[in-house]
Design a protein around this motif. Structure first.
Motif, short mmCIF file in Angstrom:
data_model
loop_
_atom_site.label_atom_id
_atom_site.label_comp_id
_atom_site.label_asym_id
_atom_site.label_seq_id
_atom_site.Cartn_x
_atom_site.Cartn_y
_atom_site.Cartn_z
N LEU A 24 -5.39 -0.04 -7.02
CA LEU A 24 -4.21 -0.12 -7.89
C LEU A 24 -4.49 0.51 -9.26
CD1 LEU A 24 -3.43 -3.84 -7.15
CD2 LEU A 24 -1.76 -2.02 -6.82
N HIS B 166 0.01 1.74 -5.95
CA HIS B 166 -0.98 1.20 -5.01
C HIS B 166 -1.41 2.35 -4.11
CE1 HIS B 166 -2.25 -2.45 -2.38
NE2 HIS B 166 -3.22 -1.55 -2.52
N ALA C 206 0.84 -1.20 0.00
CA ALA C 206 0.00 0.00 0.00
C ALA C 206 0.87 1.25 0.00
CB ALA C 206 -0.91 -0.02 1.23
N THR D 77 -8.45 -3.81 -4.23
CA THR D 77 -7.86 -5.08 -3.78
C THR D 77 -8.60 -5.62 -2.57
OG1 THR D 77 -6.29 -3.83 -2.43
CG2 THR D 77 -5.58 -4.51 -4.62
#
Ligand code: FES
Length: 167
Positions: A91, A86, A71, A167
Motif C-alpha cells: 500500500l 493497493h 488489491a 500487508t
C-alpha cells in the motif's frame, strides 16, 4: 447667628438611623463604578493577552479498515485529498494535490490515470507525471496501519517514492 448654625447641625444629625447619607450613597456609587470598570478592564486585558490562534484539524487521517482497499485498486478520498493505492508491492498513499498550482486532481479509472482539471497534467498511479505542466510527481505520503487495523495517513509528511506498506 449662632442659633442658626446650631439649627443646621441639628437638622443634619436628625436623619433616621437606617438611612444612608448622601455622602455614603455617592461613595457606594463611586465604588460600584470602579468595580465595573475594573471587571471590564480585566475581561479586555484577558482577551488582549490570550493568543489569537486558529487551530487547524489534525493532518492525520483515518481511512478505515484495511479491507476497504482491495488489491490492485486506487481509492480516492476527495475529502482529505488522498489516494490510497493497493499495488502488488503493498500500500501507499499519494497526495491528490497537483504539483503545478495546487488543484485537486481526480482519479480516472477508465483511463487508469490521475488527471488535473486545471491545466491538464496527468499522472500514473505511482504519481509520476505523464503529461502536462506539473514540475514534479505527486507527493507520496506517510501511511501506516495501527493496532486496530485502521489505515492512517499523515498529510503533512511526505516520504520518498516507492516506499510500500506490506500487508
Ligand atoms: S494545477 Fe494541475 S496542471 Fe496546473
Amino acid at each position: 447667628m449662632e442659633q442658626n448654625e446650631k439649627t443646621v447641625q441639628q437638622q443634619t444629625s436628625q436623619e433616621a438611623p437606617g438611612e444612608a447619607t448622601r455622602r455614603e450613597t455617592l461613595v457606594k456609587i463611586g465604588l460600584g463604578s470602579l468595580a465595573a470598570a475594573g471587571c471590564g478592564a480585566a475581561v479586555f486585558g484577558y482577551q488582549f493577552l490570550s493568543p489569537n490562534v486558529l487551530y487547524e484539524p489534525s493532518p492525520i487521517v483515518n481511512l478505515g479498515k484495511l479491507g476497504g482497499f482491495p488489491a490492485d485498486s486506487v481509492t480516492s478520498d476527495p475529502a482529505s485529498g488522498i489516494y490510497v493505492v493497493h499495488a502488488a508491492e503493498g500500500l501507499y498513499a499519494l497526495s491528490a494535490t497537483c504539483t503545478h498550482l495546487g488543484c485537486l486532481t481526480a482519479w480516472k479509472p477508465e483511463l487508469g490515470i490521475i488527471a488535473c482539471p486545471c491545466h491538464g497534467s496527468k499522472f500514473n498511479r505511482r504519481g509520476i507525471k505523464v503529461d502536462g505542466p506539473a514540475p514534479r510527481p505527486l507527493n507520496w505520503l506517510k501511511l501506516w496501519i495501527n493496532d486496530d487495523g485502521d489505515l492512517l495517513v499523515d498529510k503533512s509528511t511526505t516520504i520518498p517514492a516507492e516506499h510500500f506498506v506490506r500487508t
